[in-house]
Design an enzyme around this catalytic site. Structure first.
Site, mmCIF file in Angstrom:
data_model
loop_
_atom_site.group_PDB
_atom_site.id
_atom_site.type_symbol
_atom_site.label_atom_id
_atom_site.label_comp_id
_atom_site.label_asym_id
_atom_site.label_seq_id
_atom_site.Cartn_x
_atom_site.Cartn_y
_atom_site.Cartn_z
ATOM 1 N N ASP A 47 12.462 6.136 30.128
ATOM 2 C CA ASP A 47 13.243 6.166 31.399
ATOM 3 C C ASP A 47 13.947 4.416 31.530
ATOM 4 O O ASP A 47 15.192 4.242 31.919
ATOM 5 C CB ASP A 47 12.672 6.476 32.839
ATOM 6 C CG ASP A 47 12.999 8.163 33.232
ATOM 7 O OD1 ASP A 47 13.266 8.815 32.286
ATOM 8 O OD2 ASP A 47 12.971 8.067 34.556
ATOM 9 N N LYS A 103 -2.220 -0.061 24.999
ATOM 10 C CA LYS A 103 -2.720 -0.880 26.075
ATOM 11 C C LYS A 103 -4.284 -0.885 25.468
ATOM 12 O O LYS A 103 -5.443 -0.358 26.087
ATOM 13 C CB LYS A 103 -2.691 -0.130 27.283
ATOM 14 C CG LYS A 103 -3.245 -1.077 28.286
ATOM 15 C CD LYS A 103 -2.417 -2.037 28.840
ATOM 16 C CE LYS A 103 -3.014 -2.819 29.956
ATOM 17 N NZ LYS A 103 -2.391 -4.120 30.348
ATOM 18 N N ASP A 150 6.902 8.397 28.137
ATOM 19 C CA ASP A 150 7.575 8.955 29.337
ATOM 20 C C ASP A 150 8.212 7.656 30.016
ATOM 21 O O ASP A 150 9.515 8.043 30.637
ATOM 22 C CB ASP A 150 6.657 9.861 30.182
ATOM 23 C CG ASP A 150 7.553 10.394 31.434
ATOM 24 O OD1 ASP A 150 8.467 10.810 31.268
ATOM 25 O OD2 ASP A 150 7.144 9.943 32.436
ATOM 26 N N ASP A 183 2.620 -3.102 28.853
ATOM 27 C CA ASP A 183 3.158 -4.084 29.898
ATOM 28 C C ASP A 183 4.210 -5.183 29.489
ATOM 29 O O ASP A 183 5.503 -5.117 29.990
ATOM 30 C CB ASP A 183 2.436 -4.630 31.071
ATOM 31 C CG ASP A 183 0.886 -5.298 30.235
ATOM 32 O OD1 ASP A 183 0.847 -5.102 28.758
ATOM 33 O OD2 ASP A 183 -0.065 -5.870 30.805
ATOM 34 N N TYR A 190 -1.131 14.095 29.214
ATOM 35 C CA TYR A 190 -0.475 15.023 29.639
ATOM 36 C C TYR A 190 -1.253 16.318 29.517
ATOM 37 O O TYR A 190 -0.596 17.431 29.544
ATOM 38 C CB TYR A 190 0.845 14.983 28.574
ATOM 39 C CG TYR A 190 1.897 14.195 29.497
ATOM 40 C CD1 TYR A 190 1.695 13.030 29.474
ATOM 41 C CD2 TYR A 190 3.062 14.981 30.059
ATOM 42 C CE1 TYR A 190 2.811 12.093 30.385
ATOM 43 C CE2 TYR A 190 4.052 14.481 30.917
ATOM 44 C CZ TYR A 190 4.170 12.968 31.031
ATOM 45 O OH TYR A 190 4.929 12.069 31.393
HETATM 46 C C1 IPM Z 1 10.577 13.811 30.741
HETATM 47 C C2 IPM Z 1 9.983 14.369 32.175
HETATM 48 C C3 IPM Z 1 9.032 15.190 32.027
HETATM 49 C C4 IPM Z 1 7.595 14.299 31.412
HETATM 50 C C5 IPM Z 1 8.123 15.877 33.398
HETATM 51 C C6 IPM Z 1 9.410 16.403 33.890
HETATM 52 C C7 IPM Z 1 7.004 16.689 33.081
HETATM 53 O O1 IPM Z 1 9.611 13.365 32.895
HETATM 54 O O2 IPM Z 1 10.871 14.728 29.768
HETATM 55 O O3 IPM Z 1 10.369 12.541 30.395
HETATM 56 O O4 IPM Z 1 6.962 13.883 32.030
HETATM 57 O O5 IPM Z 1 7.486 14.257 30.147
HETATM 58 MN MN MN Z 2 10.258 11.433 32.022
#
Ligand code: IPM
Ligand code: MN
Ligand code: NAD
Length: 356
Positions: free
Chosen positions: A251, A190, A247, A223, A139
């Protein structure tokens, strides 16, 4: 308490006002005083003014006690007019980096009554905290093009990993485990392929863990981790991982805890030298923005994290309990959870429970 408020775009503008409603009720009930400053930044503001986040505002933001953030991101109309990733990097990532919010704390918990896509999983089987390193890795924005738009084009995107950066994230994960009586810390990386950067992670992990006798440790390749999060999420307690992997797996974590509308986060600067920022994990959700049925629970849980960070533990507990009670009742479920409730209906339900 000085709280900066940045709703941003899309559903950020719908969930943050509900978050403020709950905050106001909590302040009254628990007797604390706060004052807010509004910041208008985001894709829409950029389209109008060609400004992302001015340095002067960044300086002001740093001096607050906390920032409550919604989400930024363009809708499909804006995408064509905004350089790719500009809003996300120049607003959100800039705050994380410049305010040295080096921990992204993302609790992943399935609450009773919330539908999960996983079969044979009960509330209680999913209760992990993901500690995402938040200021380095892929990042950091280090990279560039050579021979752009030629057949010889080269693109570099460099993963930056520092001993200080990984050690402070790992140490935070162990301190968190100790403080909240969690039993295990798993490093997710990894190491089999990223033999430099993740070797450094592994060596730091091996060394730091010696200071935390009594806390079990484990290591999973990322993975395999995505597989286990689906097949046996119960094995995870505290996970510490890199910025990029954090990240992605958060999700996935959001999905198994009921969706993006359930996932809260804190971008924390543990030194308190600059403001920490609290936000739902989700983005601006252009597909449902403006419809009035975004799920605000992730925002309420983020407000609770913020209050906990600001020393209002009782208020935080009360908001967490109210959220748990509200989502246990299907009539409060928004569409992402399979219901028909609107954003403000859920906000009213949580606010009235907090008010007592
Ligand atoms: C998150 C988002 C951000 C990230 C993006 C919008 C830059 O996906 O907060 O998880 O990748 O960290
Ligand atoms: Mn995200
Ligand atoms: P997203 O999180 O906005 O949406 C993913 C899916 O989750 C969509 O189907 C959406 O409808 C659903 N969803 C998200 N929040 C919800 C909520 N509160 N209630 C119910 N459903 C919800 O991710 P995306 O579509 O990949 O990204 C959209 C934009 O947001 C992009 O510009 C992206 O860069 C940005 N983004 C910003 C942040 C942030 O500001 N923290 C985080 C992620 C993505």
């Amino acid at each position: 308490m000085k709280i900066a408020v940045m709703p941003g775009d899309g559903v950020g503008k719908e969930v943050i006002p509900e978050g403020l409603k709950v905050l106001q009720v909590a302040a009254k009930k628990f007797g604390f005083v706060y004052h807010t400053t509004d910041y208008p930044f985001g894709a829409e503001y950029y389209l109008e003014k060609k400004i992302t986040l001015p340095d002067s505002s960044l300086k002001e933001l740093a001096a607050h006690d906390a920032i409550l953030f919604g989400a930024v991101g363009a809708d499909p109309r804006g995408n064509a007019l905004i350089p790719q990733g500009l809003i996300e990097t120049e607003i959100l990532l800039k705050m994380r980096f410049e305010l040295d919010q080096y921990i992204n704390l993302r609790p992943t918990k399935l609450l009773p009554g919330v539908p999960t896509p996983l079969a044979n999983v009960q509330a209680g089987d999913i209760d992990m905290v993901i500690v995402r390193e938040n200021t380095e890795g892929l990042y950091c924005g280090n990279g560039g093009f050579l021979y752009k738009d030629t057949p010889h084009e080269v693109a570099n995107q460099i993963e930056v990993t520092t001993r200080r950066g990984v050690e402070r994230a790992i140490r935070y994960a162990f301190e968190y485990a100790r403080k909240f009586n969690r039993k295990k810390v798993t490093l997710v990386a990894k190491t089999n392929v990223l033999r430099f950067a993740h070797n450094l992670w592994m060596r730091a992990f091996e060394e730091v863990k010696k200071d935390y006798a009594g806390i079990a440790t484990d290591y999973h390749h990322v993975d395999a981790c995505t597989m286990y999060m689906v097949t046996k999420p119960k094995i995870y307690d505290v996970i510490v991982t890199t910025n990029m992997f954090g990240d992605i797996i958060t999700d996935l974590g959001a999905a198994i805890q009921g969706g993006m509308g359930m996932a809260a986060s804190g971008n924390i600067n543990p030194t308190r030298e600059a403001a920490s920022m609290f936000e739902p994990v989700h983005g601006s959700a252009p597909d449902i923005a403006g419809k009035g049925y975004a799920n605000p629970i992730a925002t309420f849980l983020s407000v609770a994290m913020m209050l906990d960070f600001l020393g209002q533990a009782e208020a935080a507990k009360s908001i967490n309990a109210a959220c748990a009670k509200v989502v246990a009742d299907r009539k409060n479920h928004t569409r992402d959870l399979g219901g028909t409730a609107g954003t403000s209906q859920v906000g009213d339900a949580v606010a009235s429970l907090v008010a007592g």
